[in-house]
Design an enzyme around this catalytic site. Structure first.
Site, PDB file in Angstrom:
ATOM      1  N   TYR A 131      -4.177  -2.785  -9.306  1.00  0.00           N
ATOM      2  CA  TYR A 131      -2.955  -2.112  -8.850  1.00  0.00           C
ATOM      3  C   TYR A 131      -1.950  -2.001  -9.986  1.00  0.00           C
ATOM      4  CZ  TYR A 131      -3.651  -1.602  -3.796  1.00  0.00           C
ATOM      5  OH  TYR A 131      -4.069  -1.189  -2.559  1.00  0.00           O
ATOM      6  N   THR A 143       0.902  -6.924   1.858  1.00  0.00           N
ATOM      7  CA  THR A 143       0.217  -7.664   2.917  1.00  0.00           C
ATOM      8  C   THR A 143      -1.257  -7.303   3.003  1.00  0.00           C
ATOM      9  OG1 THR A 143       2.214  -7.947   4.243  1.00  0.00           O
ATOM     10  CG2 THR A 143       0.130  -8.048   5.406  1.00  0.00           C
ATOM     11  N   CYS A 144      -1.576  -6.037   2.994  1.00  0.00           N
ATOM     12  CA  CYS A 144      -2.967  -5.622   3.205  1.00  0.00           C
ATOM     13  C   CYS A 144      -3.896  -6.232   2.167  1.00  0.00           C
ATOM     14  CB  CYS A 144      -3.072  -4.104   3.172  1.00  0.00           C
ATOM     15  SG  CYS A 144      -4.763  -3.506   3.383  1.00  0.00           S
ATOM     16  N   HIS A 170     -32.026   8.702  15.726  1.00  0.00           N
ATOM     17  CA  HIS A 170     -32.721   7.702  16.534  1.00  0.00           C
ATOM     18  C   HIS A 170     -33.611   6.817  15.663  1.00  0.00           C
ATOM     19  CE1 HIS A 170     -34.581   6.049  20.131  1.00  0.00           C
ATOM     20  NE2 HIS A 170     -35.758   6.225  19.554  1.00  0.00           N
ATOM     21  N   LYS A 178      -8.847 -10.935   5.076  1.00  0.00           N
ATOM     22  CA  LYS A 178      -9.334 -11.145   6.444  1.00  0.00           C
ATOM     23  C   LYS A 178     -10.739 -10.581   6.604  1.00  0.00           C
ATOM     24  CE  LYS A 178      -8.496  -8.053   9.257  1.00  0.00           C
ATOM     25  NZ  LYS A 178      -7.723  -7.014   9.984  1.00  0.00           N
ATOM     26  N   GLU A 199      -8.966 -11.728  15.811  1.00  0.00           N
ATOM     27  CA  GLU A 199      -9.828 -11.717  14.627  1.00  0.00           C
ATOM     28  C   GLU A 199      -9.971 -13.110  14.039  1.00  0.00           C
ATOM     29  OE1 GLU A 199      -8.987  -7.116  13.167  1.00  0.00           O
ATOM     30  OE2 GLU A 199      -7.754  -8.747  12.397  1.00  0.00           O
ATOM     31  N   GLU A 241     -26.234   7.094  18.451  1.00  0.00           N
ATOM     32  CA  GLU A 241     -26.776   8.243  19.178  1.00  0.00           C
ATOM     33  C   GLU A 241     -26.246   8.311  20.605  1.00  0.00           C
ATOM     34  OE1 GLU A 241     -31.042   8.089  20.370  1.00  0.00           O
ATOM     35  OE2 GLU A 241     -30.990   6.111  19.427  1.00  0.00           O
ATOM     36  N   SER A 294       0.821  -1.220   0.000  1.00  0.00           N
ATOM     37  CA  SER A 294       0.000   0.000   0.000  1.00  0.00           C
ATOM     38  C   SER A 294       0.852   1.267   0.000  1.00  0.00           C
ATOM     39  CB  SER A 294      -0.934  -0.009   1.212  1.00  0.00           C
ATOM     40  OG  SER A 294      -1.813  -1.108   1.159  1.00  0.00           O
ATOM     41  N   GLY A 295       1.869   1.327   0.866  1.00  0.00           N
ATOM     42  CA  GLY A 295       2.706   2.524   0.938  1.00  0.00           C
ATOM     43  C   GLY A 295       3.580   2.693  -0.284  1.00  0.00           C
ATOM     44  N   THR A 355      -2.233   0.090   7.454  1.00  0.00           N
ATOM     45  CA  THR A 355      -2.238   0.442   6.031  1.00  0.00           C
ATOM     46  C   THR A 355      -2.511   1.925   5.781  1.00  0.00           C
ATOM     47  OG1 THR A 355      -2.829  -1.785   5.339  1.00  0.00           O
ATOM     48  CG2 THR A 355      -3.401   0.000   3.833  1.00  0.00           C
ATOM     49  N   CYS A 365      -5.525  -7.289   5.527  1.00  0.00           N
ATOM     50  CA  CYS A 365      -6.793  -6.587   5.746  1.00  0.00           C
ATOM     51  C   CYS A 365      -7.923  -7.058   4.841  1.00  0.00           C
ATOM     52  CB  CYS A 365      -6.600  -5.089   5.538  1.00  0.00           C
ATOM     53  SG  CYS A 365      -5.079  -4.405   6.186  1.00  0.00           S
ATOM     54  N   GLY A 424      -2.398 -12.593  21.592  1.00  0.00           N
ATOM     55  CA  GLY A 424      -3.469 -11.829  22.219  1.00  0.00           C
ATOM     56  C   GLY A 424      -3.670 -10.485  21.567  1.00  0.00           C
ATOM     57  N   GLY A 469       2.690 -11.486  16.499  1.00  0.00           N
ATOM     58  CA  GLY A 469       3.302 -10.235  16.088  1.00  0.00           C
ATOM     59  C   GLY A 469       3.947 -10.347  14.720  1.00  0.00           C
ATOM     60  N   TYR A 481      -4.572  -8.176  17.776  1.00  0.00           N
ATOM     61  CA  TYR A 481      -5.755  -8.126  16.911  1.00  0.00           C
ATOM     62  C   TYR A 481      -5.795  -9.249  15.886  1.00  0.00           C
ATOM     63  CZ  TYR A 481      -2.929  -5.788  13.288  1.00  0.00           C
ATOM     64  OH  TYR A 481      -1.989  -5.484  12.338  1.00  0.00           O
ATOM     65  N   ILE A 482      -4.645  -9.675  15.362  1.00  0.00           N
ATOM     66  CA  ILE A 482      -4.661 -10.747  14.369  1.00  0.00           C
ATOM     67  C   ILE A 482      -5.135 -12.054  14.995  1.00  0.00           C
ATOM     68  CG2 ILE A 482      -3.219 -12.135  12.811  1.00  0.00           C
ATOM     69  CD1 ILE A 482      -1.472  -9.674  12.405  1.00  0.00           C
TER      70      ILE A 482
END
Length: 455
Positions: free
Chosen positions: A98, A41-42, A437, A50, A183, A442, A14-15, A312, A47, A177, A263, A179-180
């Site tokens: 891409y 990777t993303c 609402h 996943k 998820e 809200e 991405s970068g 990303t 991302c 423990g 990690g 996010y990967i």
């Protein structure tokens, strides 16, 4: 001196792709090398696939909830090869887009491994040739880590492997423990696997607010995920057609698959940076200044390879800042305050700003507003899932310092809330905004309950 390129980018994630495209649009002659498929990777191993798996896994909950709304749902069956293959087809489509974008901007794409040879030279390994560039950008990202001591024979898999599994694992053990780990634990549990999560620490998502960590941990039980904290894998082996994990506490778990999600490591090994004199940190991360320049004046780095903020959107904004500074004569720097983040657990996390612990460590005088409720959509379904939100406000100025949420649509909400928080809006300004609402969102403009004990 004349160079082959004004900018040569190593890494088409991405970068790297964003930097290459924007520099070419600014009139620079740009080359980009990537030994794997374009997208990084993303797009290919993170991302995007996943999130598609998250979508697939959500249907199991929807089928259960539908009964409370009068629907009769028949027998359902999940087919792993169908999901796996349709995801891969979509990723190939994205890779093609891409590549079309790079070609459309006049970027020369070299589908081979490239390494740094000196401050202005890149060696294309497969072609055994050198190219020169006035500026070199390293944007090679990172790779999943694993514990070689516990798994010398590579019995376990990493996140890159998940999207290519031949068979669906009916019993999955996940190490980690963050996010990967979380998820994938939720995804596979909802797709029908028996999931065990093993984590060495006491607190999940340790870099997030404590309220988020506690709620995510409690949601593991609702998802049927067994959680074993404060222990690690000590040995992995295969026997009798099964995989086996021995834990530090002596327990042995039999399973079909073992996932390391402990990690990521900057992907700088063998890249030639040491030969070029580029300084790196203890984990192999590339050290840069605020303009992404290394200690070697002509070599730059951004994204996960710098181990700054491994997201990303951060890599993309860093790329835009770099190009603006180096090729548009308009100095710009990425702002790292108030970066919104999401964790696609189920329910998901959305967060922006400082944790409560960070606020107190900085000596800030704060007020904490919280809400915890069962969303309307869950009531008829008799679903016990709840929505949690915490807003942290600076006393006196009333400036909103942070918003942390766990609940349905939290990532969608946090993106817009981040605009307001980054702009420095106050709690009063939130309160004076009319609510939509009935919605969970809200609650963000009607928060009135301070934590007990606060004035």
């Amino acid at each position: 001196m004349s160079y082959d390129y004004d900018l040569f980018v190593i890494g088409a994630g991405s970068g790297g792709v964003r930097a290459a495209n924007r520099a070419a649009q600014a009139g620079a002659k740009v080359g980009i090398a990537e030994e794997r498929e374009t997208g990084g990777t993303c797009v290919l191993r993170g991302c995007v696939p996943k999130k598609l798996m998250v979508y697939a896994s959500q249907f199991s909950d929807l089928f259960k909830d539908a009964k409370g709304y009068g629907w009769t749902v028949g027998d359902s069956e999940f087919d792993w090869p169908t999901l796996r293959d349709t995801i891969q087809a979509e990723l190939q489509r994205l890779t093609g887009l891409y590549n079309e974008g790079l070609a459309g901007n006049g970027v020369e794409r070299i589908p081979h491994r490239a390494v740094v040879k000196d401050p202005h030279t890149v060696h294309i390994v497969e072609d055994n040739r050198d190219v020169t560039a006035e500026k070199i950008l390293v944007a090679v990202g990172g790779r999943p880590s694993l514990d070689r001591a516990a798994d010398p024979d590579r019995i376990g898999i990493v996140s890159d492997d998940v999207f290519h599994l031949e068979e669906f694992p009916k019993r999955l053990v996940v190490a980690g423990g963050g996010y990967i780990a979380l998820e994938f634990a939720h995804v596979f549990a909802r797709l029908g696997a028996e999931v065990t999560l093993v984590y060495r620490g006491q607190t999940l998502l340790r870099n997030f607010d404590a309220g988020i960590s506690a709620r995510v941990e409690s949601d593991l039980a609702l998802a049927g995920i067994r959680y074993i904290p404060e222990t690690v894998f000590t040995r992995l082996w295969e026997e009798g057609g099964e995989k086996h994990v021995e834990l530090m506490n002596g327990e042995v778990i039999d399973c079909d698959q073992i996932l390391w999600a402990i990690g990521r490591t900057p992907n700088t090994e063998g890249l030639g940076l040491d030969l070029a004199g580029v300084e790196m940190g203890s984990k192999g991360e590339i050290l840069t200044d605020d303009d992404y320049r290394t200690n070697v004046e002509s070599i730059f780095a951004l994204g996960d390879v710098t181990d700054r903020e491994n997201l990303t959107p951060v890599a993309i904004r860093e790329a835009m800042a770099l190009v603006s500074t180096q090729f548009k004569d308009t100095p710009k720097r990425m702002e790292y305050d108030f970066i919104p983040k999401a964790v696609f657990t189920q329910p998901p996390v959305g967060t922006v700003g400082l944790s409560e612990k960070e606020c107190l460590a900085r000596g800030l005088d704060i007020e904490v507003y919280e809400t915890d409720f069962r969303a309307m959509r869950n009531i008829l379904a008799k679903n016990d899932e709840r929505f949690y939100a915490k807003m942290i406000v600076e006393k006196g100025s009333e400036k909103v310092l942070a918003l942390h949420m766990v609940g349905a649509d939290a990532p969608e909400m946090i993106q817009l809330a981040a605009v307001a928080i980054k702009a420095g809006l106050t709690k009063t300004q939130f309160d004076e905004t009319c609510a939509v609402h009935p919605t969970a969102a809200e609650e963000l403009v009607t928060l009135a309950r301070k934590r007990p004990g606060q004035a």
